[in-house]
Design a protein around this motif. Structure first.
Motif, PDB file in Angstrom:
ATOM      1  N   ASP A  30       0.831  -1.182   0.027  1.00  8.80           N
ATOM      2  CA  ASP A  30      -0.029   0.078  -0.062  1.00  8.80           C
ATOM      3  C   ASP A  30       0.995   1.347  -0.025  1.00  8.80           C
ATOM      4  OD1 ASP A  30      -1.620   2.186   0.919  1.00  8.80           O
ATOM      5  OD2 ASP A  30      -2.820   1.049   2.025  1.00  8.80           O
ATOM      6  N   GLU A  57     -11.254  -0.381  -3.148  1.00 12.01           N
ATOM      7  CA  GLU A  57     -11.927  -1.417  -3.690  1.00 12.01           C
ATOM      8  C   GLU A  57     -11.536  -1.270  -5.168  1.00 12.01           C
ATOM      9  OE1 GLU A  57     -13.714  -3.599  -2.287  1.00 12.01           O
ATOM     10  OE2 GLU A  57     -13.393  -2.735  -0.476  1.00 12.01           O
ATOM     11  N   GLY A  87      -6.953  -4.792   3.854  1.00 15.79           N
ATOM     12  CA  GLY A  87      -7.884  -5.916   3.462  1.00 15.79           C
ATOM     13  C   GLY A  87      -8.065  -5.587   1.992  1.00 15.79           C
ATOM     14  N   THR A  88      -7.883  -4.534   1.356  1.00  8.67           N
ATOM     15  CA  THR A  88      -8.120  -4.530   0.071  1.00  8.67           C
ATOM     16  C   THR A  88      -6.802  -4.988  -0.912  1.00  8.67           C
ATOM     17  OG1 THR A  88      -7.280  -2.181  -0.206  1.00  8.67           O
ATOM     18  CG2 THR A  88      -9.816  -2.481  -0.092  1.00  8.67           C
ATOM     19  N   ASP A  91      -6.576  -8.991   0.058  1.00 10.32           N
ATOM     20  CA  ASP A  91      -7.389  -9.694  -0.981  1.00 10.32           C
ATOM     21  C   ASP A  91      -6.847  -9.529  -2.308  1.00 10.32           C
ATOM     22  OD1 ASP A  91      -9.152  -9.970   1.204  1.00 10.32           O
ATOM     23  OD2 ASP A  91     -10.985  -8.906   0.069  1.00 10.32           O
ATOM     24  N   THR A 111      -2.051  -3.996   7.763  1.00 12.83           N
ATOM     25  CA  THR A 111      -1.524  -2.818   8.385  1.00 12.83           C
ATOM     26  C   THR A 111      -2.754  -2.071   8.894  1.00 12.83           C
ATOM     27  OG1 THR A 111      -1.766  -1.668   6.292  1.00 12.83           O
ATOM     28  CG2 THR A 111       0.389  -2.752   6.885  1.00 12.83           C
ATOM     29  N   THR A 112      -4.085  -2.432   8.585  1.00 18.33           N
ATOM     30  CA  THR A 112      -5.250  -2.041   9.280  1.00 18.33           C
ATOM     31  C   THR A 112      -5.803  -2.964  10.399  1.00 18.33           C
ATOM     32  OG1 THR A 112      -6.704  -3.013   7.601  1.00 18.33           O
ATOM     33  CG2 THR A 112      -6.081  -0.713   7.159  1.00 18.33           C
ATOM     34  N   LYS A 133     -19.632  -6.861  -4.975  1.00 20.37           N
ATOM     35  CA  LYS A 133     -18.481  -7.288  -3.958  1.00 20.37           C
ATOM     36  C   LYS A 133     -18.041  -8.573  -4.179  1.00 20.37           C
ATOM     37  CE  LYS A 133     -16.350  -5.851  -0.606  1.00 20.37           C
ATOM     38  NZ  LYS A 133     -15.230  -4.893  -0.038  1.00 20.37           N
ATOM     39  N   LEU A 151       2.836  -0.319  12.993  1.00 21.81           N
ATOM     40  CA  LEU A 151       2.114   0.064  11.688  1.00 21.81           C
ATOM     41  C   LEU A 151       0.615   0.604  11.961  1.00 21.81           C
ATOM     42  CD1 LEU A 151       3.279  -2.776   9.386  1.00 21.81           C
ATOM     43  CD2 LEU A 151       4.117  -0.642   9.555  1.00 21.81           C
ATOM     44  N   THR A 154      -0.454   4.923  12.878  1.00 21.57           N
ATOM     45  CA  THR A 154      -0.899   5.894  12.071  1.00 21.57           C
ATOM     46  C   THR A 154      -2.494   5.746  11.596  1.00 21.57           C
ATOM     47  OG1 THR A 154       0.065   4.553  10.183  1.00 21.57           O
ATOM     48  CG2 THR A 154       1.131   6.392  10.969  1.00 21.57           C
ATOM     49  N   GLN A 159     -10.854   4.225  11.301  1.00 23.46           N
ATOM     50  CA  GLN A 159     -10.116   3.206  10.781  1.00 23.46           C
ATOM     51  C   GLN A 159     -10.254   2.042  11.979  1.00 23.46           C
ATOM     52  OE1 GLN A 159      -6.721   4.937   9.216  1.00 23.46           O
ATOM     53  NE2 GLN A 159      -7.311   4.243   7.258  1.00 23.46           N
TER      54      GLN A 159
END
Ligand SMILES: NC(=O)c1ccc[n+]([C@@H]2O[C@H](COP(=O)([O-])OP(=O)(O)OC[C@H]3O[C@@H](n4cnc5c(N)ncnc54)[C@H](O)[C@@H]3O)[C@@H](O)[C@H]2O)c1
Length: 329
Positions: A30, A57, A87-88, A91, A111-112, A133, A151, A154, A159
């Motif tokens: 990312d 997405e 997640g994006t 995935d 990282t989220t 989806k 990580l 931030t 979030q």
């Protein structure tokens, strides 16, 4: 020896990214994480390839796959692809890891909070098709997951709330004792992540490729959640959409006399307090769209069968079930 991506229990390593980063892998990272955490790019040794991507997405699309996959074709058979992101990114990278060389080793670095508690466990990768989806998907389990708490520093409060929503879903559907504890006192981040990952891993071990239906409980809140994401053109993010979707599932559960009223009220109160999901927000998101559009998207849900809508409904703490919902509910 099992093929890369076959089911395995989570193999989690906790620590600072710099001390855990593997050598000689290809990376999908990312770009925002790379910017916020310069140590990430600095710590990567002898990479085969580094691709910085924009999370969201749009990344989960065949367009992005066509653009990025050719850059990763140099990965050798038996090579490793590392996904660093939410997640994006996870995935998308899972789909890439499944396809390149008919499957390479995948390492996830969520990282989220949402990716740490949920999407990096359980082997699912997916792409969206148009507004639908996760219309295309694969199972490809990560061989290793690196959990680097620095990580998460931030992440915004919003979030954080998205990760909390998915973790609360795991607790209320899967473990009455954890739900009781968490509903009384909000857990700290480490407890939240470790417990949610263990809960999800337990269900995935019982149904690694979603064949027995055991895993379907993880979709509590997702039937309406995915519709809300789609209707908003993905402006309502996944975690918030699932939190709102859980409110819808509680309503359907009450209407069908599956979810006891006091339990529904308790779950709603905890969700509202911890994730901000509220009736007002739900109304604001749904009322802009005609009921037929909502119905069409519900019909596209993967759990629907032969025109009947199927939803996960909560029956008591720790017990949720996939049930057919008649039109009147
Ligand atoms: N595979 C599964 O089992 C599974 C389960 C749940 C959700 N999901 C999928 O996960 C996706 C949602 O994941 P998400 O919420 O992580 O989305 P995301 O990957 O889009 O990340 C959300 C935002 O956070 C930013 N971000 C990432 N790490 C950050 C950090 N450390 N600090 C600051 N900003 C950071 C990203 O750049 C992005 O803007 C959805 O597509 C959903 O369908 C998959």
């Amino acid at each position: 020896m099992s093929a890369p991506g076959s089911h395995c229990p989570p193999n989690d390593r906790w620590g600072r990214f710099a001390s855990l980063a593997p050598k000689g892998a290809a990376w999908i990272i990312d770009a925002k994480v790379a910017r916020l955490h310069p140590a990430v790019l600095r710590s990567i040794r002898a990479p085969l390839q580094v691709e910085l991507v924009t999370a969201g997405e749009d990344l989960k699309s065949t367009r992005a796959l066509e653009r990025l996959a050719p850059k990763l074709l140099g990965l050798p058979r038996g090579g490793t692809l590392v996904a660093v992101g939410g997640g994006t990114v996870g995935d998308f990278a899972t789909v890439v890891a499944h396809l390149v060389k008919r499957g390479v080793t995948l390492v996830q670095v969520p990282t989220t909070l949402l990716a740490a508690v949920d999407s990096s466990v359980g082997g699912k990768g997916a792409l969206n098709v148009g507004k639908v989806k996760n219309a295309l998907g694969v199972f490809h389990y990560a061989a290793r997951t690196l959990l680097c708490p620095e990580l998460f520093e931030t992440l915004t409060p919003a979030q954080h709330r998205e990760g909390i929503a998915e973790a609360l879903k795991m607790a209320v559907c899967l473990d009455a004792a954890v739900w009781k504890r968490w509903s009384r006192r909000a857990p700290g981040t480490l407890e939240l992540v470790k417990t949610a990952r263990a809960l999800k891993a337990r269900v995935c071990a019982a149904d690694p490729y979603e064949q027995t239906g055991r895993r379907s409980v993880l979709n509590f809140g997702h039937t309406f959640g995915h519709v809300i994401e789609s209707l908003s053109g993905f402006r309502v993010h996944h975690g918030e959409a699932v939190a709102l979707g859980m409110l819808c599932a509680l309503d359907v559960g009450r209407a069908m006399e599956r979810t006891p009223w006091p339990l529904a009220e308790q779950v709603e109160a905890v969700l509202t307090a911890r994730t901000g999901a509220s009736r007002g927000r739900l109304k604001a998101v749904l009322e802009r769209h005609p009921a037929e559009e909502v119905g069409r998207l519900l019909g596209a849900d993967k759990k629907s069968a032969g025109g009947a809508l199927r939803m996960v409904l909560l029956e008591r703490p720790g017990v949720a079930r996939l049930v057919e919902v008649p039109r009147w509910a």
